[in-house]
Design an enzyme around this catalytic site. Structure first.
Site, PDB file in Angstrom:
ATOM      1  N   ASP A 100      19.466  -9.247  -3.371  1.00 42.80           N
ATOM      2  CA  ASP A 100      18.517  -8.811  -4.398  1.00 42.80           C
ATOM      3  C   ASP A 100      17.242  -9.659  -4.278  1.00 42.80           C
ATOM      4  O   ASP A 100      17.284 -10.792  -3.773  1.00 42.80           O
ATOM      5  CB  ASP A 100      19.102  -9.033  -5.803  1.00 42.80           C
ATOM      6  CG  ASP A 100      20.352  -8.222  -6.037  1.00 42.80           C
ATOM      7  OD1 ASP A 100      20.530  -7.193  -5.350  1.00 42.80           O
ATOM      8  OD2 ASP A 100      21.150  -8.618  -6.904  1.00 42.80           O
TER       9      ASP A 100
HETATM   10  N1  URA Z   1      25.593  -9.743  -5.320  1.00 44.12           N
HETATM   11  C1  URA Z   1      24.557  -9.550  -6.163  1.00 44.12           C
HETATM   12  O1  URA Z   1      24.744  -9.202  -7.318  1.00 44.12           O
HETATM   13  N2  URA Z   1      23.308  -9.761  -5.684  1.00 44.12           N
HETATM   14  C2  URA Z   1      23.055 -10.165  -4.426  1.00 44.12           C
HETATM   15  O2  URA Z   1      21.894 -10.356  -4.056  1.00 44.12           O
HETATM   16  C3  URA Z   1      24.144 -10.374  -3.571  1.00 44.12           C
HETATM   17  C4  URA Z   1      25.412 -10.156  -4.046  1.00 44.12           C
END
Ligand code: URA
Length: 230
Positions: A101
């Site tokens: 993310d």
């Molecule tokens: N899980 C998440 O919620 N976000 C990420 O960036 C990676 C794994």
């Protein structure tokens, strides 16, 4: 591509030597010995010569310490991307093997090798990923148990696979999961009553984020790191 062509192009052997190695049973394709030099290779295949995984020359394998605010995409009209942090000459045909993310930091793998990235991210290969999770509140022992057993995520039919939880402090855990569902860590924590304040990926399989990399820093994977993931 034919097997003998792939072996020759990726190992430095001549076509004749590649054919001999194949006929001699030194080459495996997806774990099975293959002695037919004219085998047409399917997509996402792993070819190993005398125990050494092969990759076509010119492929690039990088790790980056992704900073917050950078998106895991090759292009984006609104935000800087991980590729924007690299010199242009490295970015040709490069893609991301396992997104993070925008607000998640840490280990990001980038490669030109589609077969390799498929193996790294395929749910079938079970590649564990470890995240350092900072929470707004400490987790209850029941929440930890639930994460370890597998939790039901809203709108997913199957529960998550059992995760490993290492408690590091009041509100900090390391969580190791072997799937890559959408926003998986944040959703798992939300499902057990937690809230993620910060998320940082430390490890994918045996590959650890190099502690020498500043946010935005990158380096080539070593051959051992690349081979450990496929
Ligand atoms: N899980 C998440 O919620 N976000 C990420 O960036 C990676 C794994």
């Amino acid at each position: 591509m034919r097997l003998d062509q792939f072996v020759a192009n990726s190992s430095g052997l001549s076509r004749k030597e590649a054919k001999r190695a194949i006929a001699g049973g030194e080459v495996t394709v997806n774990g099975e010995t293959c002695t037919a030099a004219n085998t047409q290779l399917p997509r996402d295949v792993q070819v190993v010569l005398a125990g050494e995984p092969l990759a076509l020359p010119g492929e690039r394998y990088l790790m980056m310490n992704k900073p917050a605010g950078v998106v895991s995409a090759t292009t984006d009209s609104d935000h800087p991307t991980a590729l924007d942090l690299l010199p242009t000459e490295l970015t040709r045909n490069l893609h991301i093997a396992g997104r993070l993310d925008a607000d998640t930091t840490g280990l990001l793998l980038l490669t030109t090798d589609g077969q390799w990235s498929h193996r790294v991210t395929s749910p079938r290969t079970d590649c564990p990923k470890t995240y350092r999770v900072t929470l707004s509140e400490p987790l209850t022992s029941r929440a930890v148990r639930e994460l370890e057993q597998g939790v039901h995520l809203h709108s997913d039919s199957k529960p998550t696979r059992p995760a490993q939880v290492d408690i590091l402090g009041e509100s900090t855990i390391d969580l190791t999961i072997s799937e890559g569902r959408y926003h998986q860590v944040k959703r798992m924590l939300a499902a057990v009553g937690g809230h993620v304040e910060a998320l940082h990926r430390l490890q994918i399989g045996a590959v650890l984020l190099d502690p020498a990399l500043e946010p935005g820093g990158y380096r080539e994977l070593t051959r051992a790191e690349k081979n450990s993931l496929g």
